[in-house]
Design a protein around this motif. Structure first.
Motif, PDB file in Angstrom:
ATOM      1  N   ILE A   1       0.845  -1.196   0.000  1.00  0.00           N
ATOM      2  CA  ILE A   1       0.000   0.000   0.000  1.00  0.00           C
ATOM      3  C   ILE A   1       0.883   1.249   0.000  1.00  0.00           C
ATOM      4  CG2 ILE A   1      -1.664   1.356   1.347  1.00  0.00           C
ATOM      5  CD1 ILE A   1      -2.874  -1.278   2.316  1.00  0.00           C
TER       6      ILE A   1
ATOM      7  N   SER B   1       4.145   1.575  -0.928  1.00  0.00           N
ATOM      8  CA  SER B   1       4.894   1.714  -2.183  1.00  0.00           C
ATOM      9  C   SER B   1       3.973   1.987  -3.363  1.00  0.00           C
ATOM     10  CB  SER B   1       5.666   0.427  -2.487  1.00  0.00           C
ATOM     11  OG  SER B   1       6.698   0.261  -1.584  1.00  0.00           O
TER      12      SER B   1
ATOM     13  N   LEU C   1       3.930   3.581  11.618  1.00  0.00           N
ATOM     14  CA  LEU C   1       4.801   3.881  10.480  1.00  0.00           C
ATOM     15  C   LEU C   1       4.032   4.784   9.527  1.00  0.00           C
ATOM     16  CD1 LEU C   1       7.512   3.142   9.024  1.00  0.00           C
ATOM     17  CD2 LEU C   1       6.227   1.411   7.792  1.00  0.00           C
TER      18      LEU C   1
ATOM     19  N   GLU D   1       7.459   9.724   7.030  1.00  0.00           N
ATOM     20  CA  GLU D   1       8.771   9.514   7.636  1.00  0.00           C
ATOM     21  C   GLU D   1       9.662   8.665   6.734  1.00  0.00           C
ATOM     22  OE1 GLU D   1       8.157   7.901  11.519  1.00  0.00           O
ATOM     23  OE2 GLU D   1       7.070   6.134  10.810  1.00  0.00           O
ATOM     24  N   ILE D   2       9.045   7.780   5.948  1.00  0.00           N
ATOM     25  CA  ILE D   2       9.853   6.987   5.013  1.00  0.00           C
ATOM     26  C   ILE D   2      10.413   7.895   3.923  1.00  0.00           C
ATOM     27  CG2 ILE D   2       9.832   5.098   3.328  1.00  0.00           C
ATOM     28  CD1 ILE D   2       7.586   3.846   4.965  1.00  0.00           C
TER      29      ILE D   2
ATOM     30  N   SER E   1      13.311   9.875   4.886  1.00  0.00           N
ATOM     31  CA  SER E   1      14.580   9.148   4.954  1.00  0.00           C
ATOM     32  C   SER E   1      15.106   8.800   3.573  1.00  0.00           C
ATOM     33  CB  SER E   1      14.420   7.847   5.738  1.00  0.00           C
ATOM     34  OG  SER E   1      13.591   8.029   6.844  1.00  0.00           O
TER      35      SER E   1
ATOM     36  N   PHE F   1      12.463  -3.574   1.849  1.00  0.00           N
ATOM     37  CA  PHE F   1      12.935  -3.088   3.144  1.00  0.00           C
ATOM     38  C   PHE F   1      11.767  -2.752   4.062  1.00  0.00           C
ATOM     39  CE2 PHE F   1      14.034   0.079   6.229  1.00  0.00           C
ATOM     40  CZ  PHE F   1      15.242  -0.371   6.735  1.00  0.00           C
TER      41      PHE F   1
ATOM     42  N   LYS G   1       8.780  -3.865   4.016  1.00  0.00           N
ATOM     43  CA  LYS G   1       8.116  -5.101   4.417  1.00  0.00           C
ATOM     44  C   LYS G   1       8.855  -5.756   5.602  1.00  0.00           C
ATOM     45  CE  LYS G   1       7.275  -9.724   2.714  1.00  0.00           C
ATOM     46  NZ  LYS G   1       7.438 -10.648   1.600  1.00  0.00           N
ATOM     47  N   GLN G   2      10.165  -5.864   5.465  1.00  0.00           N
ATOM     48  CA  GLN G   2      10.930  -6.510   6.531  1.00  0.00           C
ATOM     49  C   GLN G   2      10.885  -5.692   7.814  1.00  0.00           C
ATOM     50  OE1 GLN G   2      14.734  -6.942   4.689  1.00  0.00           O
ATOM     51  NE2 GLN G   2      13.995  -8.530   3.281  1.00  0.00           N
ATOM     52  N   MET G   3      10.938  -4.365   7.657  1.00  0.00           N
ATOM     53  CA  MET G   3      10.913  -3.501   8.836  1.00  0.00           C
ATOM     54  C   MET G   3       9.587  -3.677   9.585  1.00  0.00           C
ATOM     55  SD  MET G   3      11.710   0.578   9.070  1.00  0.00           S
ATOM     56  CE  MET G   3      10.408   1.125   7.993  1.00  0.00           C
TER      57      MET G   3
ATOM     58  N   GLU H   1       9.472  -7.130  11.413  1.00  0.00           N
ATOM     59  CA  GLU H   1      10.299  -7.213  12.621  1.00  0.00           C
ATOM     60  C   GLU H   1       9.700  -6.424  13.766  1.00  0.00           C
ATOM     61  OE1 GLU H   1      14.467  -7.783  10.144  1.00  0.00           O
ATOM     62  OE2 GLU H   1      14.255  -6.073  11.489  1.00  0.00           O
TER      63      GLU H   1
ATOM     64  N   VAL I   1      16.202  -4.974  15.314  1.00  0.00           N
ATOM     65  CA  VAL I   1      15.036  -4.674  14.486  1.00  0.00           C
ATOM     66  C   VAL I   1      15.346  -3.498  13.561  1.00  0.00           C
ATOM     67  CG1 VAL I   1      12.681  -3.821  14.588  1.00  0.00           C
ATOM     68  CG2 VAL I   1      13.423  -5.569  16.179  1.00  0.00           C
ATOM     69  N   LYS I   2      14.927  -3.622  12.304  1.00  0.00           N
ATOM     70  CA  LYS I   2      15.207  -2.563  11.323  1.00  0.00           C
ATOM     71  C   LYS I   2      14.472  -1.270  11.689  1.00  0.00           C
ATOM     72  CE  LYS I   2      16.257  -5.145   7.160  1.00  0.00           C
ATOM     73  NZ  LYS I   2      16.141  -6.510   7.757  1.00  0.00           N
TER      74      LYS I   2
ATOM     75  N   LEU J   1      14.148   3.255  10.625  1.00  0.00           N
ATOM     76  CA  LEU J   1      14.289   4.211   9.529  1.00  0.00           C
ATOM     77  C   LEU J   1      15.750   4.626   9.341  1.00  0.00           C
ATOM     78  CD1 LEU J   1      11.106   6.324  10.208  1.00  0.00           C
ATOM     79  CD2 LEU J   1      11.493   4.875   8.235  1.00  0.00           C
TER      80      LEU J   1
ATOM     81  N   LEU K   1      17.154   2.463   6.934  1.00  0.00           N
ATOM     82  CA  LEU K   1      16.649   2.832   5.613  1.00  0.00           C
ATOM     83  C   LEU K   1      17.502   3.944   5.018  1.00  0.00           C
ATOM     84  CD1 LEU K   1      14.421   2.455   3.471  1.00  0.00           C
ATOM     85  CD2 LEU K   1      13.091   4.169   4.662  1.00  0.00           C
ATOM     86  N   LYS K   2      17.861   4.922   5.883  1.00  0.00           N
ATOM     87  CA  LYS K   2      18.703   6.029   5.408  1.00  0.00           C
ATOM     88  C   LYS K   2      20.036   5.504   4.888  1.00  0.00           C
ATOM     89  CE  LYS K   2      16.993   9.845   8.125  1.00  0.00           C
ATOM     90  NZ  LYS K   2      17.123  10.551   9.405  1.00  0.00           N
TER      91      LYS K   2
ATOM     92  N   ARG L   1      19.490   3.857   1.649  1.00  0.00           N
ATOM     93  CA  ARG L   1      19.226   4.847   0.610  1.00  0.00           C
ATOM     94  C   ARG L   1      20.537   5.357   0.015  1.00  0.00           C
ATOM     95  NH1 ARG L   1      20.407  10.248   1.919  1.00  0.00           N
ATOM     96  NH2 ARG L   1      19.053  10.150   3.744  1.00  0.00           N
TER      97      ARG L   1
ATOM     98  N   MET M   1       7.377  -7.381  -7.362  1.00  0.00           N
ATOM     99  CA  MET M   1       8.328  -6.618  -6.528  1.00  0.00           C
ATOM    100  C   MET M   1       9.552  -7.476  -6.211  1.00  0.00           C
ATOM    101  SD  MET M   1       7.635  -3.495  -5.421  1.00  0.00           S
ATOM    102  CE  MET M   1       6.350  -2.297  -5.151  1.00  0.00           C
TER     103      MET M   1
ATOM    104  N   VAL N   1       6.669   0.462  -9.264  1.00  0.00           N
ATOM    105  CA  VAL N   1       5.498  -0.406  -9.242  1.00  0.00           C
ATOM    106  C   VAL N   1       4.428   0.243  -8.362  1.00  0.00           C
ATOM    107  CG1 VAL N   1       4.645  -2.732  -8.798  1.00  0.00           C
ATOM    108  CG2 VAL N   1       7.036  -2.387  -9.399  1.00  0.00           C
TER     109      VAL N   1
ATOM    110  N   GLN O   1      -0.077   0.930  -7.567  1.00  0.00           N
ATOM    111  CA  GLN O   1      -1.395   0.306  -7.663  1.00  0.00           C
ATOM    112  C   GLN O   1      -2.340   1.217  -8.425  1.00  0.00           C
ATOM    113  OE1 GLN O   1      -2.707  -0.325  -3.669  1.00  0.00           O
ATOM    114  NE2 GLN O   1      -0.939  -1.570  -3.152  1.00  0.00           N
TER     115      GLN O   1
END
Lengths: 182, 132
Positions: free
Chosen positions: A122, A124, A144, A148-149, A152, A166, A168-170, A173, B4-5, B7, B10-11, B14, B57, B69, B71
């Motif tokens: 959703i 992405s 989340l 905020e994504i 970053s 990423f 999804k995995q975040m 977890e 645990v992952k 943000l 993520l940075k 990136r 994906m 990708v 929707q």
């Protein structure tokens, strides 16, 4: 619809089509009260009283590409099978809030499904909508947001497959951390 | 327990992705990337559009193909769900129907990578010399 994740994907689609710029997906699981509730709030175009009533009718849809609209009726049926139900509140120009309540331990309650994958798709898949996902399990909560994504990410697209994996995995977890049964 | 992952991770990712992407030109303008839209209304979801989108994906991720990708709603082809629209840079969009994993794989292998059209195209939205 085999699980709640698919319902979420479906209902959020309604919000996106209603030109929302912000959609909240709020999942609450409470073992003490034996309740699982799903609330979706958007700031889209909203509906009139009459349209809200019609939204529960499988043979009503606002789209022109086909004649049936099963998204909300299917969710309603699944909620009612567990002795729960759905409510829809809406105001034209302000947005819509849909709440579905399930008895969590009921044998007919659909499983959560692959929630991490769904939320990641959703986020992405709708880069122009700020998705706010909040999942609480008893007293623990994980939140989340698209914003905020994106903050970053700078200029990298949120719809890039690598970012999607990423996210999804975040989510996976973090949900595990607060005790959600995945 | 493993970390645990967040943000922050993520940075960091990136930054590496940015340098990876800038090595290949045109990466920061989406219209120059392969664009895939998955039809995600009730009809699509019930037919497995979520699995199709996840698969696409994962496959694009595995093969390191840069794509966007997203929707979209019901395109009116409920009889042929899941449907996806594929647009290569500079080309007209093509809509495929009944895209389960096998067909998605074919579309990635032959259409996206090799530029050849695959079975399963839904005609109807294309411009012809008559309606141009």
């Amino acid at each position: 619809m085999r699980d709640l994740s698919m319902h979420i994907l479906d209902i959020v689609g309604n919000s996106v089509r209603a030109k929302s710029t912000e959609v909240k997906i709020i999942l609450m699981e409470d073992m003490d009260y034996d309740i699982l509730s799903l609330r979706i709030e958007d700031n889209g175009c909203g509906m009139s009283e009459a349209t809200i009533k019609k939204a529960m009718d499988p043979f009503f849809t606002s789209r022109k590409t086909r004649k049936v609209g099963l998204g909300i009726p299917l969710l309603q049926q699944n909620a009612e099978l567990t002795n729960g139900g759905i409510t829809i509140e809406s105001e034209i120009g302000k947005g819509t809030q849909l709440t579905a309540v399930f008895v969590r331990s009921h044998i007919d309650r659909p499983p959560l499904g692959d929630i991490a994958d769904t939320i990641a798709l959703i986020i992405s898949g709708n880069p122009n909508v700020n998705i706010i996902y909040s999942h609480s399990f008893n007293d623990e909560k994980y939140i989340l947001t698209t914003k905020e994504i994106i903050n970053s990410l700078e200029n990298v697209s949120i719809s890039h497959p690598k970012i999607n994996q990423f996210i999804k995995q975040m989510i996976e977890e973090n949900l595990e951390l607060i005790g959600v049964e995945l | 327990m493993a970390k645990v992952k967040t943000l922050e991770d993520l940075k960091r990712m990136r930054e590496s992705l940015q340098s990876e992407l800038s090595l290949r030109e045109n990466s920061d303008t989406p219209e120059k990337l392969v664009q895939i839209k998955v039809s995600m209304a009730t009809c699509g979801i019930a037919s497995g559009a979520k699995e199709t989108m996840s698969f696409i994906m994962e496959e694009l991720y595995r093969r390191k193909i840069d794509a966007v990708v997203t929707q979209t709603g019901c395109m009116g082809y409920c009889h042929s769900e899941p449907t996806i629209e594929v647009q290569l840079p500079g080309a007209d969009p093509v809509v495929y129907g009944n895209v389960k994993k096998e067909r998605a794989q074919l579309i990635i292998d032959q259409h996206i990578i090799a530029g050849k059209l695959v079975d399963g195209i839904i005609p109807g939205i294309y411009s012809t010399p008559d309606n141009k």
